[in-house]
Write an enzyme that holds these catalytic residues in place. Structure first.
Site, PDB file in Angstrom:
ATOM      1  N   ALA A  50       0.845  -1.203   0.000  1.00  0.00           N
ATOM      2  CA  ALA A  50       0.000   0.000   0.000  1.00  0.00           C
ATOM      3  C   ALA A  50       0.875   1.245   0.000  1.00  0.00           C
ATOM      4  O   ALA A  50       1.843   1.339   0.744  1.00  0.00           O
ATOM      5  CB  ALA A  50      -0.920  -0.015   1.211  1.00  0.00           C
TER       6      ALA A  50
ATOM      7  N   GLY B 103      -0.522   4.878  -0.952  1.00  0.00           N
ATOM      8  CA  GLY B 103      -1.182   6.171  -0.714  1.00  0.00           C
ATOM      9  C   GLY B 103      -1.338   6.496   0.750  1.00  0.00           C
ATOM     10  O   GLY B 103      -0.878   7.532   1.232  1.00  0.00           O
ATOM     11  N   GLY B 104      -1.991   5.621   1.504  1.00  0.00           N
ATOM     12  CA  GLY B 104      -2.124   5.869   2.928  1.00  0.00           C
ATOM     13  C   GLY B 104      -3.441   5.414   3.521  1.00  0.00           C
ATOM     14  O   GLY B 104      -4.146   4.598   2.931  1.00  0.00           O
TER      15      GLY B 104
ATOM     16  N   GLU C 137      -6.852  12.533  -2.054  1.00  0.00           N
ATOM     17  CA  GLU C 137      -6.980  11.504  -3.090  1.00  0.00           C
ATOM     18  C   GLU C 137      -8.361  11.591  -3.719  1.00  0.00           C
ATOM     19  O   GLU C 137      -9.263  12.244  -3.175  1.00  0.00           O
ATOM     20  CB  GLU C 137      -6.746  10.109  -2.498  1.00  0.00           C
ATOM     21  CG  GLU C 137      -5.287   9.857  -2.161  1.00  0.00           C
ATOM     22  CD  GLU C 137      -4.974   8.411  -1.837  1.00  0.00           C
ATOM     23  OE1 GLU C 137      -5.893   7.587  -1.802  1.00  0.00           O
ATOM     24  OE2 GLU C 137      -3.788   8.120  -1.621  1.00  0.00           O
TER      25      GLU C 137
ATOM     26  N   HIS D  84      -7.918  -0.434 -10.491  1.00  0.00           N
ATOM     27  CA  HIS D  84      -7.192   0.809 -10.241  1.00  0.00           C
ATOM     28  C   HIS D  84      -6.809   1.421 -11.580  1.00  0.00           C
ATOM     29  O   HIS D  84      -6.291   0.728 -12.452  1.00  0.00           O
ATOM     30  CB  HIS D  84      -5.941   0.551  -9.397  1.00  0.00           C
ATOM     31  CG  HIS D  84      -5.379   1.803  -8.806  1.00  0.00           C
ATOM     32  ND1 HIS D  84      -4.731   2.749  -9.560  1.00  0.00           N
ATOM     33  CD2 HIS D  84      -5.409   2.282  -7.541  1.00  0.00           C
ATOM     34  CE1 HIS D  84      -4.374   3.754  -8.776  1.00  0.00           C
ATOM     35  NE2 HIS D  84      -4.773   3.496  -7.544  1.00  0.00           N
TER      36      HIS D  84
ATOM     37  N   ARG E 241     -12.664   6.077  -8.951  1.00  0.00           N
ATOM     38  CA  ARG E 241     -11.809   5.156  -9.703  1.00  0.00           C
ATOM     39  C   ARG E 241     -12.504   4.473 -10.873  1.00  0.00           C
ATOM     40  O   ARG E 241     -11.905   4.266 -11.926  1.00  0.00           O
ATOM     41  CB  ARG E 241     -11.271   4.079  -8.758  1.00  0.00           C
ATOM     42  CG  ARG E 241     -10.246   4.632  -7.836  1.00  0.00           C
ATOM     43  CD  ARG E 241      -9.712   3.585  -6.912  1.00  0.00           C
ATOM     44  NE  ARG E 241      -8.643   4.191  -6.131  1.00  0.00           N
ATOM     45  CZ  ARG E 241      -8.000   3.581  -5.161  1.00  0.00           C
ATOM     46  NH1 ARG E 241      -8.301   2.348  -4.851  1.00  0.00           N
ATOM     47  NH2 ARG E 241      -7.046   4.190  -4.510  1.00  0.00           N
TER      48      ARG E 241
ATOM     49  N   HIS F 232      -7.582  -4.483  -8.667  1.00  0.00           N
ATOM     50  CA  HIS F 232      -6.891  -3.913  -7.508  1.00  0.00           C
ATOM     51  C   HIS F 232      -7.458  -4.384  -6.174  1.00  0.00           C
ATOM     52  O   HIS F 232      -6.721  -4.830  -5.304  1.00  0.00           O
ATOM     53  CB  HIS F 232      -6.998  -2.395  -7.610  1.00  0.00           C
ATOM     54  CG  HIS F 232      -6.259  -1.652  -6.542  1.00  0.00           C
ATOM     55  ND1 HIS F 232      -4.916  -1.864  -6.294  1.00  0.00           N
ATOM     56  CD2 HIS F 232      -6.658  -0.695  -5.668  1.00  0.00           C
ATOM     57  CE1 HIS F 232      -4.532  -1.067  -5.301  1.00  0.00           C
ATOM     58  NE2 HIS F 232      -5.570  -0.362  -4.897  1.00  0.00           N
TER      59      HIS F 232
ATOM     60  N   ARG G 181     -14.989   1.475  -3.765  1.00  0.00           N
ATOM     61  CA  ARG G 181     -14.235   1.832  -2.554  1.00  0.00           C
ATOM     62  C   ARG G 181     -13.592   3.205  -2.691  1.00  0.00           C
ATOM     63  O   ARG G 181     -12.930   3.491  -3.685  1.00  0.00           O
ATOM     64  CB  ARG G 181     -13.146   0.789  -2.310  1.00  0.00           C
ATOM     65  CG  ARG G 181     -12.245   1.104  -1.148  1.00  0.00           C
ATOM     66  CD  ARG G 181     -11.240   0.001  -0.958  1.00  0.00           C
ATOM     67  NE  ARG G 181     -10.224  -0.009  -1.986  1.00  0.00           N
ATOM     68  CZ  ARG G 181      -9.005   0.519  -1.855  1.00  0.00           C
ATOM     69  NH1 ARG G 181      -8.667   1.120  -0.731  1.00  0.00           N
ATOM     70  NH2 ARG G 181      -8.129   0.443  -2.829  1.00  0.00           N
TER      71      ARG G 181
ATOM     72  N   LEU H 107      -7.255   0.105   4.247  1.00  0.00           N
ATOM     73  CA  LEU H 107      -6.349  -0.110   5.383  1.00  0.00           C
ATOM     74  C   LEU H 107      -7.101   0.217   6.668  1.00  0.00           C
ATOM     75  O   LEU H 107      -7.025  -0.500   7.669  1.00  0.00           O
ATOM     76  CB  LEU H 107      -5.108   0.776   5.252  1.00  0.00           C
ATOM     77  CG  LEU H 107      -4.134   0.435   4.114  1.00  0.00           C
ATOM     78  CD1 LEU H 107      -3.026   1.477   4.039  1.00  0.00           C
ATOM     79  CD2 LEU H 107      -3.527  -0.951   4.301  1.00  0.00           C
TER      80      LEU H 107
HETATM   81  C1  LIG Z   1      -0.298  -2.053  -4.619  1.00  0.00           C
HETATM   82  C2  LIG Z   1      -1.395  -1.768  -3.646  1.00  0.00           C
HETATM   83  C3  LIG Z   1      -1.531  -0.499  -3.100  1.00  0.00           C
HETATM   84  C4  LIG Z   1      -2.564  -0.230  -2.192  1.00  0.00           C
HETATM   85  N1  LIG Z   1      -2.642   1.012  -1.620  1.00  0.00           N
HETATM   86  C5  LIG Z   1      -3.580   1.230  -0.660  1.00  0.00           C
HETATM   87  C6  LIG Z   1      -3.609   2.458   0.057  1.00  0.00           C
HETATM   88  O1  LIG Z   1      -2.788   3.334  -0.148  1.00  0.00           O
HETATM   89  N2  LIG Z   1      -4.580   2.626   0.999  1.00  0.00           N
HETATM   90  C7  LIG Z   1      -5.517   1.668   1.281  1.00  0.00           C
HETATM   91  O2  LIG Z   1      -6.370   1.878   2.148  1.00  0.00           O
HETATM   92  N3  LIG Z   1      -5.484   0.490   0.622  1.00  0.00           N
HETATM   93  C8  LIG Z   1      -4.544   0.243  -0.321  1.00  0.00           C
HETATM   94  N4  LIG Z   1      -4.512  -0.957  -0.966  1.00  0.00           N
HETATM   95  C9  LIG Z   1      -5.451  -1.994  -0.552  1.00  0.00           C
HETATM   96  C10 LIG Z   1      -4.996  -2.546   0.791  1.00  0.00           C
HETATM   97  O3  LIG Z   1      -3.597  -2.643   0.804  1.00  0.00           O
HETATM   98  C11 LIG Z   1      -5.578  -3.919   1.059  1.00  0.00           C
HETATM   99  O4  LIG Z   1      -6.934  -3.949   0.794  1.00  0.00           O
HETATM  100  C12 LIG Z   1      -5.367  -4.280   2.521  1.00  0.00           C
HETATM  101  O5  LIG Z   1      -4.013  -4.145   2.833  1.00  0.00           O
HETATM  102  C13 LIG Z   1      -5.850  -5.685   2.787  1.00  0.00           C
HETATM  103  O6  LIG Z   1      -5.398  -6.061   4.050  1.00  0.00           O
HETATM  104  P1  LIG Z   1      -5.721  -7.510   4.589  1.00  0.00           P
HETATM  105  O7  LIG Z   1      -5.059  -7.617   5.910  1.00  0.00           O
HETATM  106  O8  LIG Z   1      -7.165  -7.764   4.512  1.00  0.00           O
HETATM  107  O9  LIG Z   1      -5.059  -8.496   3.515  1.00  0.00           O
HETATM  108  P2  LIG Z   1      -3.535  -8.632   3.068  1.00  0.00           P
HETATM  109  O10 LIG Z   1      -2.744  -7.476   3.472  1.00  0.00           O
HETATM  110  O11 LIG Z   1      -3.528  -9.006   1.642  1.00  0.00           O
HETATM  111  O12 LIG Z   1      -3.050  -9.886   3.914  1.00  0.00           O
HETATM  112  C14 LIG Z   1      -3.529 -11.180   3.633  1.00  0.00           C
HETATM  113  C15 LIG Z   1      -2.663 -12.173   4.361  1.00  0.00           C
HETATM  114  O13 LIG Z   1      -3.239 -13.476   4.267  1.00  0.00           O
HETATM  115  C16 LIG Z   1      -2.239 -14.419   3.923  1.00  0.00           C
HETATM  116  N5  LIG Z   1      -2.887 -15.555   3.264  1.00  0.00           N
HETATM  117  C17 LIG Z   1      -3.621 -15.566   2.122  1.00  0.00           C
HETATM  118  N6  LIG Z   1      -4.041 -16.814   1.855  1.00  0.00           N
HETATM  119  C18 LIG Z   1      -3.569 -17.608   2.841  1.00  0.00           C
HETATM  120  C19 LIG Z   1      -3.646 -18.995   3.115  1.00  0.00           C
HETATM  121  N7  LIG Z   1      -4.268 -19.854   2.303  1.00  0.00           N
HETATM  122  N8  LIG Z   1      -3.038 -19.469   4.227  1.00  0.00           N
HETATM  123  C20 LIG Z   1      -2.354 -18.634   5.066  1.00  0.00           C
HETATM  124  N9  LIG Z   1      -2.226 -17.307   4.841  1.00  0.00           N
HETATM  125  C21 LIG Z   1      -2.837 -16.808   3.751  1.00  0.00           C
HETATM  126  C22 LIG Z   1      -1.296 -13.629   3.034  1.00  0.00           C
HETATM  127  O14 LIG Z   1      -0.051 -14.267   2.912  1.00  0.00           O
HETATM  128  C23 LIG Z   1      -1.260 -12.303   3.790  1.00  0.00           C
HETATM  129  O15 LIG Z   1      -0.367 -12.385   4.866  1.00  0.00           O
HETATM  130  C24 LIG Z   1      -3.482  -1.241  -1.867  1.00  0.00           C
HETATM  131  C25 LIG Z   1      -3.353  -2.519  -2.416  1.00  0.00           C
HETATM  132  C26 LIG Z   1      -2.309  -2.786  -3.288  1.00  0.00           C
HETATM  133  C27 LIG Z   1      -2.178  -4.165  -3.858  1.00  0.00           C
END
Ligand SMILES: Cc1cc2nc3c(=O)[nH]c(=O)nc-3n(C[C@H](O)[C@H](O)[C@H](O)COP(=O)(O)OP(=O)(O)OC[C@H]3O[C@@H](n4cnc5c(N)ncnc54)[C@H](O)[C@@H]3O)c2cc1C
Length: 526
Positions: free
Chosen positions: A46, A48-49, A113, A229, A275, A336, A371, A377
């Protein structure tokens, strides 16, 4: 097979899973399993923030109104009010745990943003917000005696006993299969962007949690809502590195090959339109000009300020010979963020007893049909916390977790003749073509037929490593996406049907909820 007992099992080490683990670890034993290294997640990328009201001329009401407006009528006002209200406190908590957010003087710096009516995006180390948050949360989790973290431990399936979730069966790189018994299971396994050929998501995002929850009987909601995205770097060999929305927030323009700003004619907010609007406009411009990308133009912005605010983007572009202060940056949209997921209430509770879902794997209604930037985040932090609290209350009411007798008639498979890489690549192409930024009935129908056909020889295989399980999960989730997208015969937010281009508020201001049906495969849930 080894048995492991814990009060709370957390699947995933992104922002949602780690925040949940830290909260649960205050009172319970917690085991976090994560399929790669603990740092690897969508969160870590991530840029942006996190959205949170900080500026003097901003308000909770305004943040909530922006979120609901961008959500195009499907947002859940209660869930939105909860995340917006909790946001500043969550940011303070991260700071207390050592997160270093960028400052302006002594105050937290906030950026603007797309879709936000005020600057409210808190960021760290310029454009490395995610990495700073994961390292902070990991440090905090590792300092808690109650929390154990198993890296390279793949959750294959949830264990259920009489409809109640009692843990998961996992595969550890070193120790093989394990049965983990838990009184409460918090699914935080993130999204499924890897199902699409073009995506900002890292390889972990194969939708495993979505697929295993569906198999366990959870209700899945809004699965047609994949957010694309608008601006990912389009340079062969660079992967689809995200060029954050904040770049447009700081004043960069979107231009076509002739250098013309095309968003001015499309939306009053031009480059800062929501978006879905920007993604579709880019697609239309690419089709009109018969080109494979459009460009971000940041050449008119102060060079040193840009480099300081976006060090990662500047450096990535430089590696491919692009000087962001002098050159145009080639970009195009890609998959995205999965808005849909396990239906979850205000405490993250899913429709399976003793199962919670938080972060991108969940569908709480915060994002509606689209979204708002930097809200995910935040959602992970807020729902990670509330799910852990609800789970702790539940754990306190039950006797300690214990193994349930299970019989497995599954034997390890022999060498499979399937070329899994080919199945995945083919699926990703089909999803991009048939369930991408623009969909239509015949294309979705075709996708369902293809998945059904491939499923006949992929889904009945017994794999013994993550590659095979992930491929099966991707097929399962792709089917849920296509099925829901075919069902919604209108356009709304990120879901655009070229055969039904208008929104139909009368019939469709509602969410599509589906559940597994042992006989027919899929059916609409209440
Ligand atoms: C490039 C990018 C930039 C982004 N920028 C922003 C931003 O600036 N601001 C914002 O709000 N959002 C942003 N997002 C979206 C945001 O990052 C995600 O939606 C958010 O981080 C999701 O968090 P999470 O904890 O739900 O999942 P994740 O952070 O994806 O974590 C999932 C976890 O589950 C684990 N996992 C998956 N499957 C299994 C399995 N079968 N067994 C065990 N472990 C498993 C993975 O290894 C990982 O550790 C961005 C996303 C991307 C890809």
């Amino acid at each position: 097979m080894p048995h492991i007992l814990t009060d709370v099992l957390v699947i995933g080490s992104g922002i949602a899973g780690l925040r949940a683990a830290i909260e649960a670890g205050r009172h319970n034993t917690v085991l976090v399993v994560t399929k790669s290294s603990a740092m690897e997640s969508n969160t870590a990328y991530a840029q942006g923030g996190i959205a949170a009201v900080h500026a003097e001329n901003d308000s909770f009401e305004s943040h909530a109104a922006d979120t609901l407006r961008v959500g195009c009528g499907l947002g859940d006002a209660e869930a939105v009010a909860l995340v917006v209200r909790e946001a500043p406190g969550q940011i303070r908590q991260l700071q207390e745990w050592g997160a270093s957010f960028d400052l302006e003087g002594r105050r937290i710096a906030v950026g603007r943003e797309g879709g936000h009516s005020a600057p409210r995006v808190v960021h760290a180390l310029g454009d490395a917000t995610g990495r700073e948050i994961v390292s902070t949360l990991l440090r905090q989790a590792r300092s808690c005696e109650n929390i154990r973290i198993f890296e390279n431990c793949f959750a294959i399936d949830l264990l259920t006993d009489d409809g109640r979730c009692v843990g998961a069966v996992t595969f550890h790189e070193k120790f093989g299969h394990q049965l983990i018994w838990a009184n409460a299971t918090i699914l935080a396994s993130g999204g499924c962007g890897r199902i699409w050929r073009e995506t900002t998501n890292p390889p972990i995002a194969t939708g495993d949690g979505l697929a295993m929850a569906f198999r366990a009987g959870a209700v899945m909601c809004d699965m047609e809502m994949m957010q694309f995205h608008p601006t990912t770097l389009y340079v062969a060999g660079a992967g689809r590195t995200l060029v954050s929305e904040a770049v447009r927030g700081e004043g960069a323009w979107l231009v076509n090959r002739a250098g013309e700003r095309f968003m001015l004619q499309v939306h009053p907010q031009a480059e800062l339109a929501p978006r879905d609007v920007v993604s579709r406009a880019i697609l239309a411009e690419m089709q009109r000009t018969r080109t494979t990308c459009v460009y971000l133009d940041a050449r008119h912005l102060p060079a040193s300020a840009f480099k300081q605010r976006f060090p990662h983007i500047t450096e990535t572009c430089a590696r491919f010979g692009i000087d962001v202060t002098k050159d145009l940056i080639p970009v195009r949209p890609s998959a995205h963020y999965m808005i849909g997921g396990l239906r979850a209430d205000l405490s993250g509770r899913a429709d399976v007893e003793s199962l919670w879902a938080v972060g991108e794997v969940a569908c709480t209604g915060v994002h509606g049909a689209n979204r708002l930037a930097s809200n995910s985040l935040l959602e992970g932090l807020v729902f990670g916390t509330s799910a852990a609290r609800a789970a702790a209350e539940d754990v306190a009411r039950r006797p300690a977790a214990s193994p349930v007798h299970i019989e497995s008639r599954i034997s390890p498979s022999g060498r499979t003749e399937l070329d899994l890489a080919d199945v995945r690549n083919s699926l990703r192409s089909v999803a991009w073509r048939n369930a991408g930024i623009e969909r239509n009935g015949p294309r979705l129908e075709e996708m369902l037929e293809i998945i059904e056909f491939w499923g006949r020889y992929v889904m009945d295989k017994v794999f013994d490593d993550p590659d095979g399980w992930e491929t099966q999960n991707m097929l399962t989730v792709a089917r849920l996406v296509a099925w829901s997208a075919r069902c919604r015969t209108e356009s709304r937010g990120v879901h655009f049907r070229s055969d039904f281009p208008a929104s139909e508020d009368q019939g469709w201001r509602r969410r599509i909820a589906i559940r597994r049906d042992p006989a027919e495969g899929l059916h609409l849930a209440d």
